[in-house]
Design a protein around this motif. Sequence first.
Motif, PDB file in Angstrom:
ATOM      1  N   ASP A  64       0.892  -1.165   0.000  1.00 45.42           N
ATOM      2  CA  ASP A  64       0.000   0.000   0.000  1.00 45.42           C
ATOM      3  C   ASP A  64       0.934   1.220   0.000  1.00 45.42           C
ATOM      4  O   ASP A  64       2.141   1.073   0.190  1.00 45.42           O
ATOM      5  N   SER A  87      -0.849  -6.764  -4.013  1.00 49.63           N
ATOM      6  CA  SER A  87      -1.375  -5.405  -3.794  1.00 49.63           C
ATOM      7  C   SER A  87      -2.484  -5.110  -4.784  1.00 49.63           C
ATOM      8  O   SER A  87      -2.641  -5.806  -5.785  1.00 49.63           O
TER       9      SER A  87
ATOM     10  N   THR B  33       2.896   1.906   8.786  1.00 52.57           N
ATOM     11  CA  THR B  33       3.917   1.160   8.041  1.00 52.57           C
ATOM     12  C   THR B  33       5.048   2.063   7.554  1.00 52.57           C
ATOM     13  O   THR B  33       6.212   1.678   7.560  1.00 52.57           O
ATOM     14  N   ASP B  59       1.903  -1.237  12.667  1.00 54.07           N
ATOM     15  CA  ASP B  59       1.344  -1.713  11.399  1.00 54.07           C
ATOM     16  C   ASP B  59       2.454  -2.341  10.551  1.00 54.07           C
ATOM     17  O   ASP B  59       2.878  -1.800   9.532  1.00 54.07           O
ATOM     18  N   LYS B  61       2.376  -4.914   8.682  1.00 54.78           N
ATOM     19  CA  LYS B  61       1.925  -5.476   7.396  1.00 54.78           C
ATOM     20  C   LYS B  61       2.791  -6.673   6.981  1.00 54.78           C
ATOM     21  O   LYS B  61       3.210  -6.789   5.823  1.00 54.78           O
ATOM     22  N   THR B  62       3.016  -7.563   7.917  1.00 53.01           N
ATOM     23  CA  THR B  62       3.805  -8.773   7.647  1.00 53.01           C
ATOM     24  C   THR B  62       3.155  -9.587   6.534  1.00 53.01           C
ATOM     25  O   THR B  62       1.935  -9.741   6.496  1.00 53.01           O
ATOM     26  N   ILE B  63       3.999 -10.086   5.611  1.00 53.55           N
ATOM     27  CA  ILE B  63       3.474 -10.923   4.528  1.00 53.55           C
ATOM     28  C   ILE B  63       4.346 -12.167   4.321  1.00 53.55           C
ATOM     29  O   ILE B  63       4.023 -13.052   3.541  1.00 53.55           O
ATOM     30  N   THR B  82       0.096  -6.177  12.912  1.00 49.74           N
ATOM     31  CA  THR B  82      -0.726  -6.535  11.759  1.00 49.74           C
ATOM     32  C   THR B  82      -0.006  -7.514  10.826  1.00 49.74           C
ATOM     33  O   THR B  82       1.196  -7.438  10.612  1.00 49.74           O
ATOM     34  N   MET B  84      -0.818  -9.344   6.843  1.00 52.23           N
ATOM     35  CA  MET B  84      -1.696  -9.243   5.691  1.00 52.23           C
ATOM     36  C   MET B  84      -2.502 -10.531   5.534  1.00 52.23           C
ATOM     37  O   MET B  84      -1.937 -11.623   5.527  1.00 52.23           O
ATOM     38  N   ASP B 109      -5.055  -7.696   8.263  1.00 52.33           N
ATOM     39  CA  ASP B 109      -5.437  -6.641   7.318  1.00 52.33           C
ATOM     40  C   ASP B 109      -6.042  -7.300   6.073  1.00 52.33           C
ATOM     41  O   ASP B 109      -5.376  -8.089   5.402  1.00 52.33           O
ATOM     42  N   HIS B 132     -10.084  -2.766   5.102  1.00 53.47           N
ATOM     43  CA  HIS B 132      -9.120  -1.715   4.822  1.00 53.47           C
ATOM     44  C   HIS B 132      -9.257  -1.204   3.394  1.00 53.47           C
ATOM     45  O   HIS B 132      -9.131  -1.952   2.444  1.00 53.47           O
ATOM     46  N   SER B 134      -7.606   0.801   0.562  1.00 55.99           N
ATOM     47  CA  SER B 134      -6.250   1.227   0.197  1.00 55.99           C
ATOM     48  C   SER B 134      -6.159   2.730  -0.017  1.00 55.99           C
ATOM     49  O   SER B 134      -7.029   3.337  -0.635  1.00 55.99           O
TER      50      SER B 134
END
Lengths: 212, 212
Positions: A64, A87, B33, B59, B61-63, B82, B84, B109, B132, B134
């Motif tokens: 993002d 994304s 983030t 935040d 945003k771990t993936i 958080t 993803m 998220d 969420h 974007s």
Amino acid sequence: MKLQVAIDRVSLEEAVNLSKRLDGQVDLIEMGTSLVKDYGIEGIKQIRNALSESDLLIDLKTIDEGAYEFKQGFTFGGDVLTVMGASSIETIRACYKVSREYQKTMMIDLLEVNEEKIKELEEFEEAVFCLHHSIDKVNDWHVLETISTFQKSFPKLKRLAIAGGIDLTQAKELNQQGLIEIIVVGSHITKSKNAVEEASKFMEELKNERSN
Amino acid sequence: MKLQVAIDRVSLEEAVNLSKRLDGQVDLIEMGTSLVKDYGIEGIKQIRNALSESDLLIDLKTIDEGAYEFKQGFTFGGDVLTVMGASSIETIRACYKVSREYQKTMMIDLLEVNEEKIKELEEFEEAVFCLHHSIDKVNDWHVLETISTFQKSFPKLKRLAIAGGIDLTQAKELNQQGLIEIIVVGSHITKSKNAVEEASKFMEELKNERSN
């Protein structure tokens, strides 16, 4: 085929030291996501300063705020930045636009991206597409097969990279297969006794058919 | 309903200053983030030190690398982290396991996550699920409708949060709707003339029916 060495989950001092030692020995040095999230811009600056020959890939894993993250990444010295294929298309477009403005490269990480979504990503002609096996998955992964299947399904995607536990044998096979532009190697080099020596073994293998 | 104020794309000094001023005035402070990627652990430490009453959401945003990132996040003082929803299920499981070990909270998220995948996420009973919108999408977003539709589709997901351009009017409506545990407000508070005063307007609205 190019070799990218991924540095992850070490102190910044170790990362800088390793970057200096590998500079010029490999094509790209990757500042892994763990280093980005642990050390931020200060980390990017120090790793950037350690390099004078190899390119720097920063594994931002943007998902993002595409424009913001990519501007930051290129401003502080990245040559290649990553965005998640998972994304929104708007985010990836924002990253692509910034990459073109800076005349730098966007890599799209295909972790957990389905075929339908990959089709949508064909618009990013200059991007490098990275087939990525998650570190959190422990199952077997047939690399050569994965790539040849991928290439048949998505012939428009010309620039391919591969990441996830690649070892020397696989590197040799990938080089012979000739479909991949960049192989990403992490712990098989960075956790070896002598990372520079180990990297040179990979580079030797890749030299055989290197054309790009 | 709880109020989470998201701080993003400012200097660390400003983020720390804002955190101090909002501490105790709102339920959760979010280190966005952008701040994670710009300032890393040093940023987390400074924001953590600025807070004595409000909880800290980082935040991340771990993936990928779920266990590593979540251990880092909780070790340096996050109360909520958080991941993803677009990550592999293995990554989310790794994050969930760490969250339970630390007796802290995982927020998932839901950016760009399809219905089929959300169904899979029902196993994370204690997680907060964040709908969420974007920042890179500019289209209209009907918040109340989105939530009521979501709640009907996924009645098992009890803990819901919402993020993406929420303003005071929407906050009031969301409070009346009564389906959301946490609303995340960013620039409508942080970019206002007086963030503390603006935050207090949101808190006033939320008090009316606050039960948790």
